[in-house]
Enzyme design. Structure first.
Site, PDB file in Angstrom:
ATOM      1  N   ASP A  97       3.056  -0.794 -10.118  1.00  0.00           N
ATOM      2  CA  ASP A  97       4.325  -1.260  -9.541  1.00  0.00           C
ATOM      3  C   ASP A  97       4.291  -2.786  -9.505  1.00  0.00           C
ATOM      4  O   ASP A  97       4.999  -3.417  -8.720  1.00  0.00           O
ATOM      5  CB  ASP A  97       4.451  -0.674  -8.124  1.00  0.00           C
TER       6      ASP A  97
ATOM      7  N   GLY B 194       0.777  -1.243   0.000  1.00  0.00           N
ATOM      8  CA  GLY B 194       0.000   0.000   0.000  1.00  0.00           C
ATOM      9  C   GLY B 194       0.806   1.289   0.000  1.00  0.00           C
ATOM     10  O   GLY B 194       0.231   2.369   0.141  1.00  0.00           O
TER      11      GLY B 194
ATOM     12  N   TRP C 153       2.295   2.977  -2.384  1.00  0.00           N
ATOM     13  CA  TRP C 153       1.921   3.932  -3.448  1.00  0.00           C
ATOM     14  C   TRP C 153       0.516   4.477  -3.193  1.00  0.00           C
ATOM     15  O   TRP C 153       0.250   5.652  -3.421  1.00  0.00           O
ATOM     16  CB  TRP C 153       1.977   3.249  -4.828  1.00  0.00           C
TER      17      TRP C 153
ATOM     18  N   ASP D  13      -7.001  -9.936 -10.239  1.00  0.00           N
ATOM     19  CA  ASP D  13      -5.825 -10.165 -11.073  1.00  0.00           C
ATOM     20  C   ASP D  13      -5.987  -9.377 -12.363  1.00  0.00           C
ATOM     21  O   ASP D  13      -7.048  -9.423 -12.992  1.00  0.00           O
ATOM     22  CB  ASP D  13      -5.760 -11.678 -11.378  1.00  0.00           C
TER      23      ASP D  13
ATOM     24  N   LYS E 120       6.424   0.016 -13.577  1.00  0.00           N
ATOM     25  CA  LYS E 120       7.711  -0.647 -13.372  1.00  0.00           C
ATOM     26  C   LYS E 120       7.986  -1.564 -14.558  1.00  0.00           C
ATOM     27  O   LYS E 120       7.063  -2.179 -15.099  1.00  0.00           O
ATOM     28  CB  LYS E 120       7.590  -1.509 -12.110  1.00  0.00           C
TER      29      LYS E 120
ATOM     30  N   ASP F  69      -4.893  -5.575  -6.295  1.00  0.00           N
ATOM     31  CA  ASP F  69      -3.790  -6.529  -6.124  1.00  0.00           C
ATOM     32  C   ASP F  69      -4.374  -7.938  -6.001  1.00  0.00           C
ATOM     33  O   ASP F  69      -5.535  -8.098  -5.620  1.00  0.00           O
ATOM     34  CB  ASP F  69      -2.940  -6.210  -4.885  1.00  0.00           C
TER      35      ASP F  69
HETATM   36  C1  LIG Z   1       6.454  -4.547  -5.612  1.00  0.00           C
HETATM   37  S1  LIG Z   1       4.851  -4.982  -5.045  1.00  0.00           S
HETATM   38  C2  LIG Z   1       4.027  -3.444  -5.049  1.00  0.00           C
HETATM   39  C3  LIG Z   1       4.403  -2.522  -3.929  1.00  0.00           C
HETATM   40  C4  LIG Z   1       3.443  -1.347  -3.802  1.00  0.00           C
HETATM   41  N1  LIG Z   1       3.527  -0.475  -4.953  1.00  0.00           N
HETATM   42  C5  LIG Z   1       3.715  -0.515  -2.583  1.00  0.00           C
HETATM   43  O1  LIG Z   1       4.033   0.661  -2.713  1.00  0.00           O
HETATM   44  O2  LIG Z   1       3.544  -0.995  -1.460  1.00  0.00           O
HETATM   45  C6  LIG Z   1       4.202  -5.786  -6.452  1.00  0.00           C
HETATM   46  C7  LIG Z   1       2.757  -6.248  -6.303  1.00  0.00           C
HETATM   47  O3  LIG Z   1       2.264  -6.655  -7.590  1.00  0.00           O
HETATM   48  C8  LIG Z   1       1.233  -7.596  -7.344  1.00  0.00           C
HETATM   49  N2  LIG Z   1       0.882  -8.336  -8.565  1.00  0.00           N
HETATM   50  C9  LIG Z   1       1.664  -9.201  -9.246  1.00  0.00           C
HETATM   51  N3  LIG Z   1       0.988  -9.729 -10.292  1.00  0.00           N
HETATM   52  C10 LIG Z   1      -0.259  -9.161 -10.275  1.00  0.00           C
HETATM   53  C11 LIG Z   1      -1.411  -9.319 -11.103  1.00  0.00           C
HETATM   54  N4  LIG Z   1      -1.408 -10.165 -12.141  1.00  0.00           N
HETATM   55  N5  LIG Z   1      -2.530  -8.597 -10.817  1.00  0.00           N
HETATM   56  C12 LIG Z   1      -2.527  -7.748  -9.735  1.00  0.00           C
HETATM   57  N6  LIG Z   1      -1.457  -7.571  -8.916  1.00  0.00           N
HETATM   58  C13 LIG Z   1      -0.331  -8.271  -9.177  1.00  0.00           C
HETATM   59  C14 LIG Z   1       1.855  -8.490  -6.266  1.00  0.00           C
HETATM   60  O4  LIG Z   1       0.877  -9.231  -5.579  1.00  0.00           O
HETATM   61  C15 LIG Z   1       2.596  -7.475  -5.388  1.00  0.00           C
HETATM   62  O5  LIG Z   1       1.839  -7.140  -4.259  1.00  0.00           O
END
Ligand SMILES: C[S@@+](CC[C@H](N)C(=O)[O-])C[C@H]1O[C@@H](n2cnc3c(N)ncnc32)[C@H](O)[C@@H]1O
Length: 208
Positions: free
Chosen positions: A122, A63, A65, A98, A162, A82
Site C-alpha cells: 500500500d 499498521g 493492513w 526503504d 496500490k 516501512d
Molecule cells: C498509505 S500508507 C500505508 C497505510 C497502511 N497500509 C495501513 O493500512 O495502515 C503508505 C506508506 O508507504 C510508506 N512508504 C513510502 N515509500 C516507501 C518506501 N520507499 N519504502 C517503504 N515504505 C514506503 C510510507 O511511509 C507510508 O507509511
C-alpha cells in the site's frame, strides 16, 4: 491560498472525516487506519491470504493492513516494512527500511529463509499537492515493488499493490503483464471515489 479559503478547506476535510463511515468503523473495530477495509475487500474478492502464508506488507505504517494480516495468518509468517517506525502488532515482525535500499531484499529473504507466498503493498509517496507528480512517484514505488517481487516471490505467489490511474498507468500495467500470468485491477468500495488510486492483483510469475 488565502487564509479564509484555507480554513474553509480544512473544515471541509474535518467534516468529511467525521462523516466517513470507514473511519468510524475502524475506530469501533480497533484498526489503526481505514485502509484495513481495502485489504479486507481485496482479500474477499481474490482470496489470497491463507492461514499459513509467508506474507510481506510493504508500506505498512500505521499498521491497518498488518492488523488484518495478523488476524488471518495463524500459522504462517508476516513481515511488515516501512520507512516510518511502526508500533508493534501481534504476530507481525517489523523492519524500518526503504524498499529502494540495496540491503532490503537480502533482509527479507533472511527473515523468511524462503521465498514468499504473498506480497501486499500500500506504499505511497508523501503528497506534494501536485496530483500528477504524486501519482508518478507512487507508481515508481509500485514499479520497484513489482521488480522486487520477481526476486522474492514464489512462482505461484500473489502480488497486490496500490497504484494510481495517472499518466504512467499504462507503463505499470504493461510491466505487471510482462511479469505475471494473471493481472487484475480492483478499486475497493472503501477507496475514496475522488482518489485516483486503484489496486493491482497479480499472480503466477512468468518464467523470465
Ligand atoms: C498509505 S500508507 C500505508 C497505510 C497502511 N497500509 C495501513 O493500512 O495502515 C503508505 C506508506 O508507504 C510508506 N512508504 C513510502 N515509500 C516507501 C518506501 N520507499 N519504502 C517503504 N515504505 C514506503 C510510507 O511511509 C507510508 O507509511
Amino acid at each position: 491560498m488565502r487564509k479564509s479559503k484555507r480554513v474553509k478547506k480544512s473544515n471541509f476535510w474535518k467534516v468529511k472525516q467525521q462523516q466517513d463511515h470507514y473511519i468510524k468503523k475502524s475506530k469501533v473495530l480497533g484498526y489503526r487506519s481505514r485502509a484495513s477495509f481495502k485489504l479486507l475487500e481485496l482479500n474477499q474478492k481474490f482470496k489470497f491470504i491463507k492461514k499459513n502464508v509467508f506474507l510481506l506488507d510493504l508500506g505498512a505504517y500505521p499498521g491497518g493492513w498488518s492488523q488484518v494480516a495478523g488476524k488471518l495468518v495463524t500459522s504462517g509468517k508476516i513481515l511488515a516494512i516501512d520507512i516510518k517506525e511502526m508500533k508493534p502488532i501481534n504476530k507481525v515482525n517489523f523492519f524500518k527500511c526503504d524498499i529502494f535500499d540495496q540491503s532490503t531484499k537480502g533482509r527479507i529473504l533472511d527473515f523468511f529463509n524462503d521465498k514468499l507466498d504473498v506480497i501486499v503493498s500500500d506504499m505511497a509517496a508523501d503528497t506534494t499537492g501536485n496530483k500528477s507528480l504524486d501519482s508518478i512517484r507512487t507508481n515508481q514505488i509500485c514499479t520497484e515493488a513489482i521488480k522486487l517481487s520477481t526476486k522474492i516471490l514464489k512462482k505461484n505467489g500473489t502480488f497486490v499493490s496500490k497504484l494510481f490511474m495517472g499518466e504512467d498507468f499504462l507503463e505499470v500495467k504493461s510491466l505487471a503483464k510482462s511479469t505475471f500470468k494473471t493481472v487484475n485491477f480492483f478499486k475497493p468500495k472503501s477507496s475514496r471515489n475522488e482518489s485516483k488510486e486503484t489496486y493491482l492483483h497479480c499472480k503466477i510469475l512468468k518464467t523470465l
